[in-house]
Each structure stands twice: as C-alpha cells, then as structure tokens.
Motif scaffolding. Structure first.
Motif, PDB file in Angstrom:
ATOM      1  N   TYR A 164       0.835  -1.207   0.000  1.00  0.00           N
ATOM      2  CA  TYR A 164       0.000   0.000   0.000  1.00  0.00           C
ATOM      3  C   TYR A 164       0.872   1.261   0.000  1.00  0.00           C
ATOM      4  O   TYR A 164       0.619   2.205  -0.751  1.00  0.00           O
ATOM      5  N   SER A 165       1.894   1.260   0.821  1.00  0.00           N
ATOM      6  CA  SER A 165       2.777   2.427   0.905  1.00  0.00           C
ATOM      7  C   SER A 165       3.789   2.457  -0.238  1.00  0.00           C
ATOM      8  O   SER A 165       4.236   3.528  -0.663  1.00  0.00           O
ATOM      9  N   GLU A 166       4.132   1.283  -0.770  1.00  0.00           N
ATOM     10  CA  GLU A 166       5.087   1.215  -1.877  1.00  0.00           C
ATOM     11  C   GLU A 166       4.441   1.642  -3.202  1.00  0.00           C
ATOM     12  O   GLU A 166       5.109   2.158  -4.096  1.00  0.00           O
ATOM     13  N   ARG A 167       3.147   1.358  -3.349  1.00  0.00           N
ATOM     14  CA  ARG A 167       2.326   1.718  -4.514  1.00  0.00           C
ATOM     15  C   ARG A 167       2.689   0.938  -5.775  1.00  0.00           C
ATOM     16  O   ARG A 167       1.836   0.316  -6.382  1.00  0.00           O
ATOM     17  N   GLY A 172       7.428  -0.893 -12.015  1.00  0.00           N
ATOM     18  CA  GLY A 172       6.319   0.009 -12.271  1.00  0.00           C
ATOM     19  C   GLY A 172       4.945  -0.637 -12.220  1.00  0.00           C
ATOM     20  O   GLY A 172       3.938   0.003 -12.558  1.00  0.00           O
ATOM     21  N   LYS A 173       4.884  -1.901 -11.779  1.00  0.00           N
ATOM     22  CA  LYS A 173       3.593  -2.589 -11.712  1.00  0.00           C
ATOM     23  C   LYS A 173       2.840  -2.183 -10.445  1.00  0.00           C
ATOM     24  O   LYS A 173       3.424  -2.093  -9.367  1.00  0.00           O
ATOM     25  N   ASP A 174       1.557  -1.973 -10.607  1.00  0.00           N
ATOM     26  CA  ASP A 174       0.712  -1.541  -9.499  1.00  0.00           C
ATOM     27  C   ASP A 174       0.611  -2.637  -8.445  1.00  0.00           C
ATOM     28  O   ASP A 174       0.514  -3.825  -8.769  1.00  0.00           O
ATOM     29  N   LEU A 175       0.614  -2.237  -7.164  1.00  0.00           N
ATOM     30  CA  LEU A 175       0.576  -3.208  -6.067  1.00  0.00           C
ATOM     31  C   LEU A 175      -0.703  -3.138  -5.242  1.00  0.00           C
ATOM     32  O   LEU A 175      -0.899  -3.961  -4.348  1.00  0.00           O
ATOM     33  N   LYS A 176      -1.572  -2.166  -5.527  1.00  0.00           N
ATOM     34  CA  LYS A 176      -2.710  -1.969  -4.629  1.00  0.00           C
ATOM     35  C   LYS A 176      -3.744  -3.093  -4.681  1.00  0.00           C
ATOM     36  O   LYS A 176      -4.583  -3.196  -3.777  1.00  0.00           O
ATOM     37  N   PHE A 200      -9.804  -1.745  -3.517  1.00  0.00           N
ATOM     38  CA  PHE A 200      -9.513  -1.174  -4.829  1.00  0.00           C
ATOM     39  C   PHE A 200     -10.201  -1.932  -5.962  1.00  0.00           C
ATOM     40  O   PHE A 200     -10.119  -1.524  -7.120  1.00  0.00           O
ATOM     41  N   LYS A 201     -10.867  -3.023  -5.606  1.00  0.00           N
ATOM     42  CA  LYS A 201     -11.709  -3.739  -6.575  1.00  0.00           C
ATOM     43  C   LYS A 201     -13.178  -3.696  -6.167  1.00  0.00           C
ATOM     44  O   LYS A 201     -14.044  -4.167  -6.901  1.00  0.00           O
TER      45      LYS A 201
END
Length: 349
Positions: A164-167, A172-176, A200-201
């Motif tokens: 969540y904090s790393e994003r 560059g791949k999204d982690l949320k 987030f979904k």
C-alpha cells in the motif's frame, strides 16, 4: 435494653458504595456482559462484519487517493524489513473498531493497530450498520445465537501495508490489488466467520463455516495445472520460503508466485490460482484468521506448517510461531514435505 443509633452520614456512605459497586459491575459494557446472558445473532454479526470491513476499506482507499499516507514505522520485521503504519491503517482501524463498539458494547476485538492514548469513543458520531444485508439473507437461511462473551473478533484494518505504501514495484507494476481489509469472528478458539474486502476492486468475499459462503467465493479445488505445483508466498516477508519450497518439491515442477497480503494469498488458494500458500516464519493471527474461516467453510484448510490446528482465542497470543500452510486439498502431503524440508533447511543454517 441496648439501643443502636444509626449514623445518617455513615448510612449515606454505605449506600453510595453499594450504588457505585453495582454501577461498576452492571453499568460498564464488559461488566454487563460478564454477568449477563446476552445473546448475539450470528447472522446479524456476519452482516455487521461485512459492513465494517467495507467501511474500513473506504477509509483505506480515501487516504490512498488523497496521496498523503503519513507513513510511520512500527519497527523491523523478523526478515529485517520496515513494518509501516499509515493513516489508512489507523482510519480503517477506527472505522471498524468503533463500529463494533457501537453495535456490540463489550465485544472483545483484537486489531493489528492500536492507539495510545485511545481516542474517546462517541457512539453518536459512528454511522449505523445494516444488520440484515440482502447478500447474506439470500444465502444464509438459518441462524444461531451465541453468548456475546463467548465471541471474539480479529481484525486487520489494512493488510499489505507494505505494498500500500510502496504503490508500485521496481518495474512500475501496481501493487494496490494486494490490499485487503479483514474481519474474523472466533468462537471457542476457532474462526467461524471470515470477511476479506478488496477496497480497490470493491469486492468482498465472506463465509460462515457450516452455514454458507458469498456467491463470489465458490472454491476451485486445485489449480488448472496438473503437472505443476503452484505455491504462493510473500513478496516482502519470504524468509527462507523459496528455499524450503524448492527443497520440499525437488524433482517436481514448481511455480512460486510472489504476492502481498495474507488475505490476498488465501483467496488465491480458494479460487484455484495457487495450490498452496506457505509462510515459513512467524505470522500474526489478524493476518490469517479471516482467510482461515473462508477456506474452512469451503472444505479447505489452514494449519501450522506441521499440520497442527491454530488456536485463535484472545488469550492465546497474537503470533503463530513457525508459519502456516493453506490449501484446498493434499494438505497432509504438502505439510509432510514442507515440515521435512524446513527441518533440513534449519539444520543447515
């Protein structure tokens, strides 16, 4: 004949003491629960748990979208990584904990997050929750009432805070998508209700063991690949996980999947995208309780690596030593292999 004079002041003091004692016993939420036989509808508690997991998820998403997390460190993990805490964690924590306090005063709630000093609780400022969700009544046709003081709840207000904090990862791949909020209801040391919400979904998976599961949580027993063992592990708290897995399944095709969040990984096992979820270092119970209940409700299993049951009673401590194993089938086989490999790996370290 001897006469007894009653001192009015003394009588008043005694009366005040009696009233104060009764108020302490019956006037406080925990005292009232301890001396009452108040019962709770588990069907209603399931609806409340879903509402509050989703309410926490809204706070998580709001903070993320605002872009100011106010990240702090809680220290280092056993693997030596930063263990972060953000405003998303704390706002979700308050939303869930205060929600339970309003509906069920005196309910024992264990949360990953804590506040010191605890902010004052104002019930009037806490929104009401729906005790009778349609998605629950459509699936659950019966109910059970349980004494309130027999129930405890484990919550993780924000699972996968690291992601969540790393994003985004280094590529560059999204982690949320790894982020979840989780609520788990425990009875007699066993998780019986689990809720995992993906903010987030906007997706929520829930289950009540022995009564039913959400329509989106129907299990798939085993991954689509018959020749390859798909094992999902932590991307940030792996420890010796990869080494243990490779040794355990030497000679077999092994696909190791790295992911964030115990809730996310448990659902990957449920939905057949992984055959097993292994974590070979210590793990906290609020991370795994909801996943445990959801898997159990669909005939899956979560245990210690050595295939021992996990006690989730509030007085049993927050840590599961030595890690956990989750799967939908072949659980004993996976446990035997991993236990032997872990023994060899630790012996060589």
């Amino acid at each position: 004949m001897m006469s007894v004079k009653i001192n009015p002041l003394g009588l008043a003091v005694v009366a005040i003491c009696i009233v104060a004692t009764l108020f302490y016993i019956f006037g406080t939420s925990r005292g009232w629960v301890r001396f009452s036989d108040e019962k709770v509808s588990m069907k209603e508690l399931l609806s409340v748990s879903i509402c509050l997991a989703e309410r926490g998820g809204k706070k998580v998403k709001e903070v993320f979208d605002e872009g100011v997390l106010n990240e702090q460190s809680k220290g280092k993990t056993k693997e030596g990584l930063n263990d972060p805490k953000t405003d998303g964690d704390m706002k979700s924590h308050r939303a869930i904990v205060y929600g339970f306090q309003k509906v069920y005063p005196g309910l024992t709630v264990m949360s990953e997050e804590h506040e010191n000093p605890l902010k004052p609780f104002n019930a009037k400022a806490v929104p009401n929750v729906d005790l009778h969700l349609t998605e629950v009544s459509d699936v659950i046709k019966s109910d059970e009432t349980v004494p309130l003081n027999a129930i405890s709840v484990w919550i993780d207000p924000l699972d996968a805070t690291y992601e969540y904090s790393e994003r985004k990862d280094k590529d560059g791949k999204d982690l949320k998508h790894f982020v979840t909020t989780m609520v788990c209801v425990v009875l007699d040391g066993k998780p019986i209700i689990g809720v995992v919400h993906k903010p987030f979904k906007d997706e929520t998976v829930w289950a009540w063991v022995g009564y039913g599961v959400s329509k989106n949580s129907l299990p798939i027993h085993g991954s689509s690949s018959k020749d390859t063992i798909k094992a999902i592990v932590s991307r940030s708290h792996t420890g010796k996980g990869e080494q243990v897995l490779q040794s355990a399944f030497e000679g077999k095709k092994l696909d190791i999947i790295h992911a964030g969040g115990a809730g996310y990984k448990s659902l990957e096992v449920l939905q057949g995208r992984a055959d097993l979820y292994a974590h070979v270092t210590d793990i906290k119970k609020w991370d795994i309780c909801a996943g445990h209940a959801i898997l159990a409700a669909s005939d899956g299993k979560m245990t210690t690596i050595k295939n021992n049951d996990i006690n989730f009673s509030p007085d049993s401590g927050a840590v599961v030593k030595g890690g956990i194993l989750a799967s939908m089938n072949k659980h004993s086989y996976y446990s035997d292999k991993l236990s032997e490999s872990l023994k060899v790996t630790e012996g060589n370290s």
